[in-house]
Design a protein around this motif. Structure first.
Motif, PDB file in Angstrom:
ATOM      1  N   GLU A  82     -14.529  14.705 -27.209  1.00  0.00           N
ATOM      2  CA  GLU A  82     -15.197  15.092 -29.028  1.00  0.00           C
ATOM      3  C   GLU A  82     -15.698  14.098 -28.915  1.00  0.00           C
ATOM      4  OE1 GLU A  82     -12.080  15.556 -30.895  1.00  0.00           O
ATOM      5  OE2 GLU A  82     -11.047  17.656 -29.960  1.00  0.00           O
ATOM      6  N   LEU A  83     -16.710  14.334 -29.751  1.00  0.00           N
ATOM      7  CA  LEU A  83     -17.561  13.130 -30.700  1.00  0.00           C
ATOM      8  C   LEU A  83     -17.315  12.627 -31.715  1.00  0.00           C
ATOM      9  CD1 LEU A  83     -21.272  15.090 -29.987  1.00  0.00           C
ATOM     10  CD2 LEU A  83     -20.488  13.868 -28.730  1.00  0.00           C
ATOM     11  N   LYS A  84     -17.663  11.526 -32.476  1.00  0.00           N
ATOM     12  CA  LYS A  84     -17.732  10.941 -33.479  1.00  0.00           C
ATOM     13  C   LYS A  84     -17.888  11.269 -34.968  1.00  0.00           C
ATOM     14  CE  LYS A  84     -17.097   6.291 -30.891  1.00  0.00           C
ATOM     15  NZ  LYS A  84     -17.864   4.884 -31.139  1.00  0.00           N
ATOM     16  N   VAL A  85     -16.703  11.465 -35.682  1.00  0.00           N
ATOM     17  CA  VAL A  85     -17.575  11.460 -36.502  1.00  0.00           C
ATOM     18  C   VAL A  85     -18.184  13.575 -36.838  1.00  0.00           C
ATOM     19  CG1 VAL A  85     -18.441  11.166 -39.054  1.00  0.00           C
ATOM     20  CG2 VAL A  85     -18.018   9.973 -37.268  1.00  0.00           C
ATOM     21  N   ALA A  86     -18.585  13.539 -36.097  1.00  0.00           N
ATOM     22  CA  ALA A  86     -19.530  15.283 -35.877  1.00  0.00           C
ATOM     23  C   ALA A  86     -17.885  16.263 -36.379  1.00  0.00           C
ATOM     24  CB  ALA A  86     -20.234  15.261 -34.860  1.00  0.00           C
ATOM     25  N   MET A  87     -18.584  17.359 -36.972  1.00  0.00           N
ATOM     26  CA  MET A  87     -17.440  18.710 -37.365  1.00  0.00           C
ATOM     27  C   MET A  87     -18.389  19.913 -36.538  1.00  0.00           C
ATOM     28  SD  MET A  87     -14.710  16.948 -37.243  1.00  0.00           S
ATOM     29  CE  MET A  87     -13.530  18.091 -38.502  1.00  0.00           C
ATOM     30  N   HIS A 106     -22.583   9.271 -21.316  1.00  0.00           N
ATOM     31  CA  HIS A 106     -21.081   9.577 -20.333  1.00  0.00           C
ATOM     32  C   HIS A 106     -20.272   8.169 -20.918  1.00  0.00           C
ATOM     33  CE1 HIS A 106     -22.859   5.225 -20.621  1.00  0.00           C
ATOM     34  NE2 HIS A 106     -24.020   6.071 -21.149  1.00  0.00           N
ATOM     35  N   GLU A 107     -19.686   7.854 -20.505  1.00  0.00           N
ATOM     36  CA  GLU A 107     -18.359   7.203 -20.870  1.00  0.00           C
ATOM     37  C   GLU A 107     -18.820   6.044 -20.639  1.00  0.00           C
ATOM     38  OE1 GLU A 107     -15.753   8.467 -22.648  1.00  0.00           O
ATOM     39  OE2 GLU A 107     -16.684  10.322 -22.290  1.00  0.00           O
ATOM     40  N   GLY A 165     -14.511  23.816 -39.170  1.00  0.00           N
ATOM     41  CA  GLY A 165     -14.499  22.618 -39.131  1.00  0.00           C
ATOM     42  C   GLY A 165     -13.910  21.931 -38.488  1.00  0.00           C
ATOM     43  N   ARG A 166     -13.577  21.965 -37.289  1.00  0.00           N
ATOM     44  CA  ARG A 166     -13.390  21.584 -35.970  1.00  0.00           C
ATOM     45  C   ARG A 166     -13.886  19.862 -35.643  1.00  0.00           C
ATOM     46  NH1 ARG A 166     -10.896  27.044 -32.098  1.00  0.00           N
ATOM     47  NH2 ARG A 166      -9.699  27.583 -33.650  1.00  0.00           N
ATOM     48  N   PRO A 167     -13.553  19.052 -34.455  1.00  0.00           N
ATOM     49  CA  PRO A 167     -14.305  18.322 -34.224  1.00  0.00           C
ATOM     50  C   PRO A 167     -15.019  18.786 -33.045  1.00  0.00           C
ATOM     51  CG  PRO A 167     -12.266  17.533 -34.151  1.00  0.00           C
ATOM     52  CD  PRO A 167     -11.801  19.231 -34.572  1.00  0.00           C
ATOM     53  N   SER A 168     -16.473  18.788 -32.975  1.00  0.00           N
ATOM     54  CA  SER A 168     -17.225  19.067 -32.826  1.00  0.00           C
ATOM     55  C   SER A 168     -17.410  18.232 -31.401  1.00  0.00           C
ATOM     56  CB  SER A 168     -19.293  18.707 -33.310  1.00  0.00           C
ATOM     57  OG  SER A 168     -19.730  19.108 -32.426  1.00  0.00           O
ATOM     58  N   THR A 169     -17.553  18.933 -29.989  1.00  0.00           N
ATOM     59  CA  THR A 169     -17.715  18.287 -28.202  1.00  0.00           C
ATOM     60  C   THR A 169     -19.608  18.380 -28.333  1.00  0.00           C
ATOM     61  OG1 THR A 169     -17.866  20.063 -27.800  1.00  0.00           O
ATOM     62  CG2 THR A 169     -15.326  19.618 -28.011  1.00  0.00           C
ATOM     63  N   LEU A 171     -20.609   7.890 -28.964  1.00  0.00           N
ATOM     64  CA  LEU A 171     -19.973   9.572 -28.524  1.00  0.00           C
ATOM     65  C   LEU A 171     -20.785  10.198 -30.052  1.00  0.00           C
ATOM     66  CD1 LEU A 171     -16.593   9.224 -27.291  1.00  0.00           C
ATOM     67  CD2 LEU A 171     -17.952  10.193 -26.066  1.00  0.00           C
ATOM     68  N   LEU A 172     -22.406   9.967 -30.309  1.00  0.00           N
ATOM     69  CA  LEU A 172     -22.968  10.119 -31.430  1.00  0.00           C
ATOM     70  C   LEU A 172     -24.148  11.251 -31.390  1.00  0.00           C
ATOM     71  CD1 LEU A 172     -23.572   6.326 -32.337  1.00  0.00           C
ATOM     72  CD2 LEU A 172     -21.845   7.903 -33.511  1.00  0.00           C
ATOM     73  N   ALA A 173     -23.847  12.352 -32.163  1.00  0.00           N
ATOM     74  CA  ALA A 173     -24.612  13.177 -31.636  1.00  0.00           C
ATOM     75  C   ALA A 173     -26.322  13.184 -32.199  1.00  0.00           C
ATOM     76  CB  ALA A 173     -24.314  14.545 -32.789  1.00  0.00           C
ATOM     77  N   ARG A 174     -26.106  11.813 -33.623  1.00  0.00           N
ATOM     78  CA  ARG A 174     -27.325  11.920 -33.491  1.00  0.00           C
ATOM     79  C   ARG A 174     -28.410  11.318 -32.594  1.00  0.00           C
ATOM     80  NH1 ARG A 174     -24.817   6.953 -36.538  1.00  0.00           N
ATOM     81  NH2 ARG A 174     -25.431   4.839 -35.333  1.00  0.00           N
ATOM     82  N   ILE A 175     -27.451  10.302 -32.149  1.00  0.00           N
ATOM     83  CA  ILE A 175     -28.708   9.679 -30.071  1.00  0.00           C
ATOM     84  C   ILE A 175     -28.965  11.218 -29.223  1.00  0.00           C
ATOM     85  CG2 ILE A 175     -28.702   8.447 -28.478  1.00  0.00           C
ATOM     86  CD1 ILE A 175     -26.408   6.651 -29.763  1.00  0.00           C
ATOM     87  N   LEU A 176     -28.073  12.517 -29.104  1.00  0.00           N
ATOM     88  CA  LEU A 176     -29.213  13.266 -28.391  1.00  0.00           C
ATOM     89  C   LEU A 176     -30.040  13.932 -28.855  1.00  0.00           C
ATOM     90  CD1 LEU A 176     -28.520  16.021 -26.240  1.00  0.00           C
ATOM     91  CD2 LEU A 176     -26.660  16.748 -27.430  1.00  0.00           C
TER      92      LEU A 176
END
Length: 268
Positions: A40-45, A172-173, A49-53, A208-213
């Motif tokens: 799961e990513l940070k903040v992103a939904m 990655h982690e 309404g579920r956390p975005s992966t 875990l930030l979608a904006r970077i992707l």
């Protein structure tokens, strides 16, 4: 496309490109379906309404990429594969229709983890498709999105066989006792250099930030025949570079893993 570096007398070099006609692109997306793609990513939904992966954001970023590439050139085409222990087709026919991405995503889901990853099958498929693309005066590119932090991919491929261009986005982690993202990143960089016909980019993040992707996918909009070497790539510029030295501070988008940035050592 071959570049030329010219001096202007001021000590600064100017990079120019020789004029040439750009080939239409056939772009094969290969998406890692390891369980780590479901982190799961940070903040992103998500819309429900579920956390975005990671996988949710990968799908969204690819759709943005496809729409942008078709705006640039409606003749670009796309196909889709997944990566488990090896690569397998999701949507084999290259198409300029956005609906082809939705069709691929409907059957795309995470699989059980595997102890090894062989990229050889992906390269074989890419080489086969590249020959068909060349017969139509087109250019084949593979965009691999890799999500594993402890499994180093391997391949067996001739050094002198460069029929396509490979880009990699590595999610990655952070480094830890069970993770080796630096070694994996180095392996991915080696693979890109080993197989790419034109300049291939290897982009990574341990956040875990979608904006970077989404940022990375925008960077990959660049046509392989128009690219400068990745080491000379300085976009997008971090906000910190625009602030006075006294006010500059480390941003959320920079991490370091030993040399270039948190996989560049490890490049963010």
């Amino acid at each position: 496309m071959e570049g030329i570096v010219q001096g202007d007398g001021s000590g600064a070099d100017r990079y120019t490109l020789r004029p040439t006609r750009l080939s239409n692109e056939d772009i094969l997306f290969c998406i890692d379906v390891d369980p780590e793609s479901m982190v799961e990513l940070k903040v992103a939904m998500s819309p429900n309404g579920r956390p975005s992966t990671r996988l949710d954001s990968i799908k969204q970023a690819i759709l943005v990429f496809i729409n942008a590439k078709l705006t640039i050139n409606p003749e670009n085409r796309f196909a889709f594969a997944s990566l488990g222990k090896s690569a397998s087709w999701l949507r084999k026919e290259f198409s300029s229709e956005v609906e082809s991405a939705f069709a691929a995503f409907r059957v795309l889901s995470a699989n059980s983890s595997s102890s090894s990853v062989d990229l050889t099958s992906l390269f074989r498929v890419a080489a086969h498709e590249a020959k068909k693309s060349r017969a139509q005066n087109r250019l084949l590119r593979v965009i691999l999105i890799y999500c594993r932090s402890s499994i180093r991919p391997h391949h067996q491929w001739p050094v002198n066989q460069k029929l396509f261009t490979l880009d990699v986005v590595y999610l990655h982690e952070k480094p830890g006792p069970d993770n080796c993202p630096q070694e994996i990143y180095d392996s991915l960089v080696d693979a890109v250099e080993h197989v790419s016909e034109y300049e291939g980019y290897t982009l990574e993040t341990g956040q875990l930030l979608a904006r970077i992707l989404f940022r990375y996918m925008c960077m990959l909009l660049s046509h392989p025949q128009q690219r400068c070497p990745q080491d000379q790539l300085d976009i997008p510029k971090l906000l910190g570079k625009k602030l006075p030295a006294a006010d500059s501070r480390t941003t959320d988008d920079s991490i370091t893993v030993s040399g270039k940035s948190e996989v560049q050592n490890i490049r963010n």
